[in-house]
Design a protein around this motif. Sequence first.
Motif, PDB file in Angstrom:
ATOM      1  N   LEU A  64       1.243  -4.551  -8.085  1.00  0.00           N
ATOM      2  CA  LEU A  64       2.488  -3.803  -7.456  1.00  0.00           C
ATOM      3  C   LEU A  64       3.611  -2.642  -7.324  1.00  0.00           C
ATOM      4  O   LEU A  64       3.438  -1.798  -7.057  1.00  0.00           O
ATOM      5  N   PHE A 106       9.374  -4.365   7.667  1.00  0.00           N
ATOM      6  CA  PHE A 106      10.652  -3.379   7.578  1.00  0.00           C
ATOM      7  C   PHE A 106      10.135  -3.057   9.443  1.00  0.00           C
ATOM      8  O   PHE A 106       9.352  -1.975   9.119  1.00  0.00           O
ATOM      9  N   ASP A 132       1.485   2.913   2.825  1.00  0.00           N
ATOM     10  CA  ASP A 132       2.664   2.605   4.658  1.00  0.00           C
ATOM     11  C   ASP A 132       3.838   2.061   3.378  1.00  0.00           C
ATOM     12  O   ASP A 132       3.795   0.748   2.748  1.00  0.00           O
ATOM     13  N   LEU A 137      -4.660 -12.539  -3.033  1.00  0.00           N
ATOM     14  CA  LEU A 137      -3.468 -13.309  -2.302  1.00  0.00           C
ATOM     15  C   LEU A 137      -3.860 -14.152  -1.676  1.00  0.00           C
ATOM     16  O   LEU A 137      -4.099 -13.247  -0.159  1.00  0.00           O
ATOM     17  N   PRO A 138      -3.230 -15.256  -1.604  1.00  0.00           N
ATOM     18  CA  PRO A 138      -3.471 -16.196  -0.127  1.00  0.00           C
ATOM     19  C   PRO A 138      -2.491 -15.283   0.976  1.00  0.00           C
ATOM     20  O   PRO A 138      -1.367 -15.670   1.330  1.00  0.00           O
ATOM     21  N   LEU A 139      -2.817 -14.275   1.710  1.00  0.00           N
ATOM     22  CA  LEU A 139      -2.404 -13.720   2.419  1.00  0.00           C
ATOM     23  C   LEU A 139      -2.317 -14.876   4.261  1.00  0.00           C
ATOM     24  O   LEU A 139      -3.492 -15.095   4.166  1.00  0.00           O
ATOM     25  N   ARG A 140      -1.904 -14.727   4.726  1.00  0.00           N
ATOM     26  CA  ARG A 140      -1.543 -15.760   5.805  1.00  0.00           C
ATOM     27  C   ARG A 140      -1.458 -14.326   6.947  1.00  0.00           C
ATOM     28  O   ARG A 140      -1.311 -13.697   7.033  1.00  0.00           O
ATOM     29  N   ASP A 141      -2.621 -14.837   8.242  1.00  0.00           N
ATOM     30  CA  ASP A 141      -3.017 -14.104   8.997  1.00  0.00           C
ATOM     31  C   ASP A 141      -1.451 -13.443   9.931  1.00  0.00           C
ATOM     32  O   ASP A 141      -0.932 -14.308  10.063  1.00  0.00           O
ATOM     33  N   SER A 142      -1.448 -12.386   9.836  1.00  0.00           N
ATOM     34  CA  SER A 142      -0.626 -11.995  10.829  1.00  0.00           C
ATOM     35  C   SER A 142      -0.961 -10.942  11.715  1.00  0.00           C
ATOM     36  O   SER A 142      -0.468  -9.864  12.517  1.00  0.00           O
ATOM     37  N   ILE A 180       6.818  -2.883  15.027  1.00  0.00           N
ATOM     38  CA  ILE A 180       6.512  -3.375  13.209  1.00  0.00           C
ATOM     39  C   ILE A 180       4.799  -2.739  13.074  1.00  0.00           C
ATOM     40  O   ILE A 180       4.080  -3.022  13.633  1.00  0.00           O
ATOM     41  N   LYS A 181       4.729  -1.026  12.491  1.00  0.00           N
ATOM     42  CA  LYS A 181       3.621  -0.896  12.326  1.00  0.00           C
ATOM     43  C   LYS A 181       2.920  -2.019  11.332  1.00  0.00           C
ATOM     44  O   LYS A 181       3.361  -2.167  10.355  1.00  0.00           O
ATOM     45  N   LEU A 183      -4.470  -6.355  -4.999  1.00  0.00           N
ATOM     46  CA  LEU A 183      -4.126  -7.525  -3.853  1.00  0.00           C
ATOM     47  C   LEU A 183      -5.275  -8.693  -3.325  1.00  0.00           C
ATOM     48  O   LEU A 183      -4.575  -9.249  -2.685  1.00  0.00           O
ATOM     49  N   SER A 226       0.251  -2.883   9.032  1.00  0.00           N
ATOM     50  CA  SER A 226      -0.900  -1.986   8.361  1.00  0.00           C
ATOM     51  C   SER A 226      -1.164  -3.430   7.929  1.00  0.00           C
ATOM     52  O   SER A 226      -1.792  -4.903   8.341  1.00  0.00           O
ATOM     53  N   SER A 227      -1.717  -3.124   6.495  1.00  0.00           N
ATOM     54  CA  SER A 227      -2.700  -3.850   5.866  1.00  0.00           C
ATOM     55  C   SER A 227      -2.852  -5.021   5.838  1.00  0.00           C
ATOM     56  O   SER A 227      -3.429  -5.816   5.799  1.00  0.00           O
ATOM     57  N   ILE A 228      -1.277  -5.330   5.922  1.00  0.00           N
ATOM     58  CA  ILE A 228      -1.374  -7.354   5.544  1.00  0.00           C
ATOM     59  C   ILE A 228      -2.139  -8.345   5.981  1.00  0.00           C
ATOM     60  O   ILE A 228      -3.490  -8.901   5.883  1.00  0.00           O
ATOM     61  N   LYS A 243       0.123  -8.701  14.880  1.00  0.00           N
ATOM     62  CA  LYS A 243       1.513  -9.874  15.618  1.00  0.00           C
ATOM     63  C   LYS A 243       2.646  -8.644  15.505  1.00  0.00           C
ATOM     64  O   LYS A 243       2.948  -7.422  14.520  1.00  0.00           O
ATOM     65  N   ARG A 250      -5.586   3.924   4.952  1.00  0.00           N
ATOM     66  CA  ARG A 250      -5.316   2.586   5.260  1.00  0.00           C
ATOM     67  C   ARG A 250      -5.723   1.473   3.715  1.00  0.00           C
ATOM     68  O   ARG A 250      -5.756   0.521   3.495  1.00  0.00           O
ATOM     69  N   LYS A 292      11.270   0.221  12.358  1.00  0.00           N
ATOM     70  CA  LYS A 292      11.490   1.202  12.116  1.00  0.00           C
ATOM     71  C   LYS A 292      12.724   1.790  12.248  1.00  0.00           C
ATOM     72  O   LYS A 292      12.620   3.495  11.558  1.00  0.00           O
ATOM     73  N   LYS A 345       8.263 -13.249   4.704  1.00  0.00           N
ATOM     74  CA  LYS A 345       7.866 -14.558   5.073  1.00  0.00           C
ATOM     75  C   LYS A 345       7.168 -14.974   3.913  1.00  0.00           C
ATOM     76  O   LYS A 345       6.799 -13.713   3.192  1.00  0.00           O
ATOM     77  N   ASN A 383       0.621  -1.125  -0.007  1.00  0.00           N
ATOM     78  CA  ASN A 383      -0.095   0.017  -0.364  1.00  0.00           C
ATOM     79  C   ASN A 383       0.859   1.063   0.327  1.00  0.00           C
ATOM     80  O   ASN A 383       1.617   1.426   0.934  1.00  0.00           O
ATOM     81  N   THR A 443       4.064 -16.818   1.214  1.00  0.00           N
ATOM     82  CA  THR A 443       2.810 -16.671   1.239  1.00  0.00           C
ATOM     83  C   THR A 443       2.125 -17.688   0.976  1.00  0.00           C
ATOM     84  O   THR A 443       1.153 -17.737   0.940  1.00  0.00           O
TER      85      THR A 443
END
Lengths: 166, 461
Positions: free
Chosen positions: B438, A61, A34, B400-405, B315-316, B397, B318-320, B408, B461, A63, A73, A31, A75
């Motif tokens: 992308l 990444f 971010d 996308l087969p996102l794994r839940d994080s 780590i922020k 996106l 966010s979206s993922i 975290k 976001r 800060k 990781k 995104n 996916t």
Amino acid sequence: MSASVAAKRLFQEYRLLTNDPPEGIMAGPVNEDDLFSWEALIQGPEGTPFEGGVFPAILTFPKDYPLAPPTMKFTCDLWHPNVYPSGLVCISILHAPGDDPNHYEHASERWSPIQSVEKILISVMSMLAEPNDESPANVEAAKMWRERRKEYEELVRQNVRRGLGL
Amino acid sequence: MAHTFDVPDSTDWLNTALPKLAPVETALRCQVCKDFYNTPMITSCSHTFCSLCIRRCLASDGRCPTCRAAGQEVNLRRNGTVEELVETFQSTRADILKLARDAIFSERPKRRSTPPKRKLGDTDLEADDTSRSSSRRTTRSQTQRSQSAAAADPAPITIEDDEDSEEQQPDDGLVACPICNRRMKAESVFSHLDRCDGKPADPRSQSSTPKTPTQLQTIYPQRGIQSPRPPERLPKLNYSLMKENALRKKFSELGIPAWGPKPLLERRHTEWVNLWNANCDSSRPKTKKELLNELDLWERTQGGYASGGAGSSLIKNSSIGGGGGGGGGNTVMRKDFDGAGWAASHSTDFQQLISEAKRKRNAPQSVPAPVPASPAAEPETDVNADRSIEGRVNGALSDLPLRDSNGKVIDDEGGTEKDVDGPVHTSSLSPSRFKPALLSSSSKSMEERVFEQPDDPIEDR
């Protein structure tokens, strides 16, 4: 928005990767608001069972990047001695010099602020071709790779085909 | 930070007539920040970095980022040659780039050369970008040219060329020392008189008929003359030997914020020392106020105000994976979160909480004063989180087969991840579907979007 040191550097890297991408690698922020979370695509190296596959991964990444390395990781399903079942990549370039849980990595192979996303992805690509079974993240995969290479390669090929929806 | 919008890099050369300038430019950039060297310093192992970059690296792990030789800040030396190279290259970069790009355009249509305006209009986005940024760059490089004149000459007033003295005649409210004729701010004359050696400066520098100042001239004296001698470098502190109170006292002496727990104080002090000492190396030192602004930026992006709290590298996320409740929490923690707007839109919730808290004051466990993530505020948060998820599902996106994080937190110090389980999804993606998501947007629109202040921190976001 005032950009932090890390955001500026990530933006520079994004521009570089977009304008002059290395072969078989694609990466950029998921995104664009971010910059600390990237999506990357790696092509399976030719001449390996991963050939023909495209493997998506998430890079996250910190800060204080580039002082500290990102995490990477996959996916997708990736059966590989150096990739945890969760998809997390375990490779020396992603480890800060200070933390070496297994004491087998040379300091020169590890993260340093002069490394970059591009270098990480190239390293991961070569990791796909040549697993390091000294400290496997996926013990089962490492055993299979060492003892039953044919079975390992077949399983990887199956995953690649499945990943492509064939 | 206007220059943030202008992000030239070495790949600018790739599609021009001079692609071989790309490695030249790469060589003029710091390997740590990937930007042009800013106050380049050379280490004892002969590697060059920006002063601030190498100071941060050494403070972090005490080694050269390139060869990992142990290094110390006291061994850093200014690399004036590189600085000059960078500044002269930057001042001419826009011109060369324009020439190199135009050369490509005039090669393609094998007709007579069309006027430049037409060419730019005919080409696509990239050419448009060129015209836009090159006009900006010209302005910047002009500034730099005048600045590099100052840089090349550490004492610009006393040793000047004839040309320069005419051009750089300041008319900026500075006054001349009655003994040595050196120009300085009115308030610093008295302190200067105490140590004035009486050697008269070049009389030409004190011409009585100042010209009307051009734009460049007003910029120049501000930077070049204001601080004739760099301030003292700050020593490092041995934090483990200092009590917290002593540390806070030190902070107020230094004039930097002294709040927060001790680990944060230590990190803030380290950053301040880095900023300060790098500024001491600079040929164009900034004012303390500018440095404090930079410290404030650090505070918001990595320090006590950074999202994820005081931890060094939270780590922020966010979206993922940050769907559901985690998403709401992260919104509040974002560094650009609009606190005032939030307070306004939730004032009723806060009022309710306050009144409840007052009612319960006598109870053994009193409810703390309003916190953004309080229960009363949550319904709203969830609605927004859901909306943003929906937006994501519609986005490119989404498949996308996102794994839940989810929510975290990755502990960067240990380089470990807390959850190493969860089902692994099968990928069902093809490269062609991915590409647009992308890399679809041109870097130009990227520039604009990334550094725009979003109106609504939740929506963006």
